[in-house]
Design a protein around this motif. Structure first.
Motif, PDB file in Angstrom:
ATOM      1  N   GLN A  34      24.034  67.868   9.698  1.00 26.00           N
ATOM      2  CA  GLN A  34      23.169  67.711  10.865  1.00 26.00           C
ATOM      3  C   GLN A  34      21.692  67.881  10.534  1.00 26.00           C
ATOM      4  OE1 GLN A  34      25.986  69.322  10.689  1.00 26.00           O
ATOM      5  NE2 GLN A  34      27.173  69.250  12.581  1.00 26.00           N
ATOM      6  N   TYR A  35      21.362  68.790   9.619  1.00 28.65           N
ATOM      7  CA  TYR A  35      19.952  69.055   9.326  1.00 28.65           C
ATOM      8  C   TYR A  35      19.301  67.939   8.503  1.00 28.65           C
ATOM      9  CZ  TYR A  35      21.978  70.783   4.937  1.00 28.65           C
ATOM     10  OH  TYR A  35      22.673  70.905   3.758  1.00 28.65           O
ATOM     11  N   LEU A  36      20.083  66.978   8.021  1.00 29.50           N
ATOM     12  CA  LEU A  36      19.535  65.866   7.248  1.00 29.50           C
ATOM     13  C   LEU A  36      19.443  64.569   8.040  1.00 29.50           C
ATOM     14  CD1 LEU A  36      21.323  66.330   3.794  1.00 29.50           C
ATOM     15  CD2 LEU A  36      19.109  67.221   4.542  1.00 29.50           C
ATOM     16  N   ARG A  37      20.044  64.510   9.205  1.00 24.22           N
ATOM     17  CA  ARG A  37      20.086  63.254   9.950  1.00 24.22           C
ATOM     18  C   ARG A  37      18.703  62.789  10.391  1.00 24.22           C
ATOM     19  NH1 ARG A  37      25.412  64.824  13.644  1.00 24.22           N
ATOM     20  NH2 ARG A  37      26.933  64.669  11.946  1.00 24.22           N
ATOM     21  N   LYS A  38      17.803  63.720  10.642  1.00 28.99           N
ATOM     22  CA  LYS A  38      16.459  63.330  11.082  1.00 28.99           C
ATOM     23  C   LYS A  38      15.695  62.616   9.976  1.00 28.99           C
ATOM     24  CE  LYS A  38      14.727  67.944   9.900  1.00 28.99           C
ATOM     25  NZ  LYS A  38      14.057  69.168  10.427  1.00 28.99           N
ATOM     26  N   HIS A  72      30.606  71.003   3.626  1.00 27.20           N
ATOM     27  CA  HIS A  72      29.212  70.800   3.205  1.00 27.20           C
ATOM     28  C   HIS A  72      28.253  70.736   4.395  1.00 27.20           C
ATOM     29  CE1 HIS A  72      30.630  66.820   4.225  1.00 27.20           C
ATOM     30  NE2 HIS A  72      29.424  66.302   4.118  1.00 27.20           N
ATOM     31  N   HIS A  73      28.750  70.899   5.613  1.00 25.02           N
ATOM     32  CA  HIS A  73      27.890  71.014   6.788  1.00 25.02           C
ATOM     33  C   HIS A  73      27.588  72.492   7.002  1.00 25.02           C
ATOM     34  CE1 HIS A  73      28.948  66.882   8.764  1.00 25.02           C
ATOM     35  NE2 HIS A  73      28.726  66.789   7.464  1.00 25.02           N
ATOM     36  N   LEU A  74      26.699  73.021   6.194  1.00 28.89           N
ATOM     37  CA  LEU A  74      26.432  74.453   6.160  1.00 28.89           C
ATOM     38  C   LEU A  74      25.356  74.841   7.161  1.00 28.89           C
ATOM     39  CD1 LEU A  74      26.410  74.808   2.277  1.00 28.89           C
ATOM     40  CD2 LEU A  74      28.200  75.614   3.808  1.00 28.89           C
ATOM     41  N   LEU A  75      25.475  76.047   7.706  1.00 28.29           N
ATOM     42  CA  LEU A  75      24.440  76.623   8.556  1.00 28.29           C
ATOM     43  C   LEU A  75      23.380  77.298   7.697  1.00 28.29           C
ATOM     44  CD1 LEU A  75      26.722  78.192  11.317  1.00 28.29           C
ATOM     45  CD2 LEU A  75      25.663  75.930  11.304  1.00 28.29           C
ATOM     46  N   SER A  76      22.237  77.605   8.308  1.00 34.44           N
ATOM     47  CA  SER A  76      21.136  78.213   7.551  1.00 34.44           C
ATOM     48  C   SER A  76      21.466  79.616   7.068  1.00 34.44           C
ATOM     49  CB  SER A  76      19.870  78.241   8.415  1.00 34.44           C
ATOM     50  OG  SER A  76      20.092  78.996   9.599  1.00 34.44           O
TER      51      SER A  76
END
Length: 396
Positions: A178-182, A204-208
């Motif tokens: 999600q953090y790379l979609r932008k 691999h969809h890791l949280l901060s």
């Protein structure tokens, strides 16, 4: 009883002529005394919340300049302390028991978006179900292919090629953290209904606040002669010792000592390394094939697929089927008309029957009662049925 209105009060207060002691009500200060009596009788109520100290203003500390500065500094220091505690805290992601070198690929026809879906919202949801099934059963590659079984040439302004592109884009969008979609996806009409997608929650969809030795990132557009800055979803970007083009998606390995550092660094590795060395499921890749022949021959593996499985209700019962060991397995699904129609529509194929093309032609749901099974349902059912059959046969 006679009564008169006081003209000075606009007729709102009455004076009583036959009352013996009406001076208390007729005087101008009668309401002031009444308020004092209310304060006297309500003193006990305030005392429950602090007693006599409540008579003082609650925010008397703010009346002075020193009090305002002390309160502001205390709140500011508390915020900085909370931020430091948040940055230092990480939840370690559990590491798999053993590495995995074999791969599993699936091929799904894009014609299912025309046959069974009439609106983009439903098409988006169907593609999301395929992505969810692939994520649950650790599929490493999804092939979107054209089975040449289109009943209509134009569906709501989109031709067959647009539906193939839509399916590819939605699969890549959902696989991306999600953090790379932008960085990787701009607004597109194929992504207009992504709100109906269910989150993959892939490893691999890791949280901060989660710590893993591998992370997916995007190279940022920051000038440096020898280094590149990468956003990997942490509180701050990291550096790598290579100069790469901005906007490139990379897999980064973080050394253990960087966990406690403020300025972290990493090394770019192959996207297959988390799976081959540690056993992490690291998402799937998406490939487009314009024919069934291209599905078989256009893979990224040097020796191709060494196990080909076709699925159909006309195949052999999966309970009586035993599969050999393999390195790269491919499971092919048909559309509404089945794999038989896809083989017949492909002019480049020499095979005329599924048994001539596939190593195994399997019925993964022999007890079905419905006349047909939707392709997105067949993907989930087949992967579940093949799990115990294939996983022990994979070469590591």
């Amino acid at each position: 009883m006679a009564h008169n209105y006081d003209n000075r009060s606009g007729g709102r207060h009455m004076t009583f002529d036959d009352d013996q002691d009406n001076s208390e009500y007729n005087s101008r200060d009668s309401f002031k005394r009444k308020n004092k009596e209310d304060d006297r009788f309500s003193f006990g109520k305030r005392q429950r919340f602090g007693g006599q100290n409540d008579n003082k203003p609650r925010f008397e500390n703010w009346n002075s300049e020193a009090g305002r500065m002390n309160n502001w500094n205390s709140n500011k220091n508390k915020k900085w302390q909370d931020a430091e505690q948040f940055e230092e805290y990480f939840e370690d992601v559990p590491r798999p028991e053993k590495p995995r070198k074999y791969t599993i690929s699936i091929a799904v026809p894009a014609s299912i978006l025309e046959e069974t879906c009439k609106k983009d919202e439903l098409r988006t949801y169907v593609v999301g179900q395929v992505a969810r099934a692939a994520n649950i059963y650790s599929v490493d590659e999804i092939i979107v292919y054209d089975d040449k079984c289109w009943r209509k040439k134009d569906v709501t302004g989109n031709d067959s090629q647009n539906l193939i592109e839509m399916m590819r884009m939605l699969l890549e969008y959902q696989e991306c953290p999600q953090y790379l979609r932008k960085y990787l996806f701009s607004f597109h009409r194929f992504l207009g209904k992504v709100g109906v997608l269910n989150a993959l929650n892939a490893p691999h969809h890791l949280l901060s606040k989660q710590w893993c030795e591998y992370r997916e990132g995007v190279v940022l557009d920051r000038r440096n002669k020898s280094l590149s800055y990468v956003d990997v979803g942490l509180s701050s970007e990291i550096t790598i010792d290579k100069k790469l083009d901005a906007g490139l998606r990379v897999t980064v390995k973080l050394p253990p000592e960087t966990k406690d550092l403020t300025k972290r660094f990493g090394v770019v590795v192959s996207p297959d390394e988390p799976r081959e060395k540690c056993g992490y499921y690291w998402g799937y890749t998406v490939r487009v094939a314009h024919s069934l022949t291209e599905v078989m021959t256009g893979g990224r593996f040097r020796n191709g697929y060494d196990l080909l499985i076709g699925t159909s209700d006309k195949g052999e019962d999966i309970k009586t089927t035993e599969y050999p060991t393999f390195s790269h397995a491919l499971i092919v699904f048909g559309g509404v008309e089945g794999l038989e129609a896809a083989i017949e529509a492909d002019d480049q194929l020499e095979a005329t029957e599924p048994l001539h093309l596939f190593d195994f032609y399997t019925n993964t749901c022999p007890m079905q009662q419905a006349r047909t099974i939707r392709t997105e349902e067949a993907v989930l059912i087949s992967l579940c049925a093949l799990q115990d059959k294939l996983l022990p046969k994979g070469k590591n």
